[in-house]
Design a protein around this motif. Structure first.
Motif, PDB file in Angstrom:
ATOM      1  N   VAL A   1      -1.836   0.936  -4.787  1.00  0.00           N
ATOM      2  CA  VAL A   1      -1.659  -0.395  -4.377  1.00  0.00           C
ATOM      3  C   VAL A   1      -0.740  -1.114  -5.344  1.00  0.00           C
ATOM      4  O   VAL A   1      -1.025  -0.995  -6.779  1.00  0.00           O
ATOM      5  CB  VAL A   1      -2.872  -1.066  -4.257  1.00  0.00           C
TER       6      VAL A   1
ATOM      7  N   ASP B   1       0.937  -1.087   0.016  1.00  0.00           N
ATOM      8  CA  ASP B   1       0.035   0.111  -0.072  1.00  0.00           C
ATOM      9  C   ASP B   1       1.034   1.099   0.104  1.00  0.00           C
ATOM     10  O   ASP B   1       1.714   1.637   1.016  1.00  0.00           O
ATOM     11  CB  ASP B   1      -0.744  -0.233   1.053  1.00  0.00           C
TER      12      ASP B   1
ATOM     13  N   LEU C   1      -7.064  -5.043   0.921  1.00  0.00           N
ATOM     14  CA  LEU C   1      -6.202  -4.295   2.177  1.00  0.00           C
ATOM     15  C   LEU C   1      -7.466  -3.262   2.789  1.00  0.00           C
ATOM     16  O   LEU C   1      -7.380  -3.246   4.030  1.00  0.00           O
ATOM     17  CB  LEU C   1      -5.775  -3.035   1.357  1.00  0.00           C
TER      18      LEU C   1
ATOM     19  N   LEU D   1       0.223  -8.596   8.068  1.00  0.00           N
ATOM     20  CA  LEU D   1       0.101  -7.293   7.894  1.00  0.00           C
ATOM     21  C   LEU D   1       1.224  -6.487   8.420  1.00  0.00           C
ATOM     22  O   LEU D   1       1.540  -6.655   9.569  1.00  0.00           O
ATOM     23  CB  LEU D   1      -1.383  -6.759   8.390  1.00  0.00           C
TER      24      LEU D   1
END
Length: 281
Positions: free
Chosen positions: A125, A120, A230, A271
């Motif tokens: 993206v 990101d 995301l 993440l």
């Protein structure tokens, strides 16, 4: 300081004794590695999960060295495991490799086989993917276990036999020109990985995952694109995404809508946030 959140969930076991999950996640202060050991249908042989664990152990000290090139350190890790256990090309367990490393100046990503990394960034993206295996599958759509599932055969003994035949055919294309490349017993495979390097100031977050999660975008269409994935992680966290993918598979228990090797694959999703704020602006 980056913040790392990990969610994992085991899938179906096709081979007795292959462990709870064949996905392995390695988290270091400056790096994350996500490995997906390839399922084997041969009882009594070393599993892909075993190989992924050994590869993670070899990667750990190498990833901690910020000066080491990602492809070089992956090649060195593959060579170390092959030498330690006398692994032979074409006859050994294998694993994908998704490596993310960062320092104060840059973020680096390396993907070998189908465990993608999604970045990101301030420019949008960016997905770092290795699509060689998917390309091979698209050229060989006819017949096999997928057609059997579409026709209602289900995940029974006949599916296992059809899957085994498909896996034998695929294995002959592993780590050869014109095929696909994966971590196994050929260190040169690392040179065929997909890579990206960005200034750290441009990267807000990253997702590192196995195909048990990326299938939610690439196969099932639960998430329309990587940006939607995301967004879903932002809303509910990594574990919620795993739950949504698993629920979709449970709604297709015989694999008729989405033919796949297993009813449920192992899932691993990491993440990495490079700032305290959530995605905005």
């Amino acid at each position: 300081m980056a913040n790392v959140e990990v969610a994992e969930r085991p899938g179906d076991r096709l081979t007795p004794g292959s462990g709870a999950s064949e996905d392995v996640v390695l988290v270091l202060p400056n790096a994350v590695a996500v490995l997906d050991g390839a399922t084997s249908l041969r009882p009594g042989t070393r599993s892909g999960g075993w190989y992924a664990e050994q590869l993670a152990g070899a990667l750990e000290p190498r990833l901690a060295d910020p000066s080491a090139d990602l492809a070089d350190l992956l090649a060195g890790s593959i060579a170390e495991v092959a030498a330690r256990f006398d692994l032979r090309p074409g006859e050994s367990p294998s694993s994908t490799a998704a490596l993310l490393r960062w320092d104060e100046e840059q973020v680096e990503a390396l993907v070998l086989a189908d465990s993608p990394i999604v970045l990101d960034t301030s420019a949008g993206v960016r997905a770092v993917t290795d699509d060689k295996l998917a390309a091979l599958r698209s050229r060989n759509r006819g017949g096999g276990f997928r057609d059997r599932l579409r026709s209602g055969g289900g995940f029974d003994a006949g599916h296992r036999a059809a899957l085994g035949s498909a896996m034998d055919r695929t294995s002959r294309l592993r780590n050869v020109e014109g095929g696909f490349w994966v971590a196994e017993a050929v260190p040169e495979a690392a040179a065929h990985a997909t890579r990206a390097r960005l200034p750290r100031r441009e990267v807000r977050a990253a997702l590192v995952m196995t195909d048990g999660v990326s299938c939610g975008v690439q196969d099932y269409g639960i998430f329309s694109d990587w940006s939607a994935l995301l967004d879903a992680v932002d809303r509910g966290g990594p574990a919620a995404v795993l739950t949504e993918v698993r629920a979709t598979e449970e709604a297709d228990p015989r694999g008729e809508r989405w033919p796949r090797p297993k009813r449920h694959d192992d899932q691993a999703l990491a993440l990495v946030r490079f700032a305290d704020d959530t995605r905005s602006g």
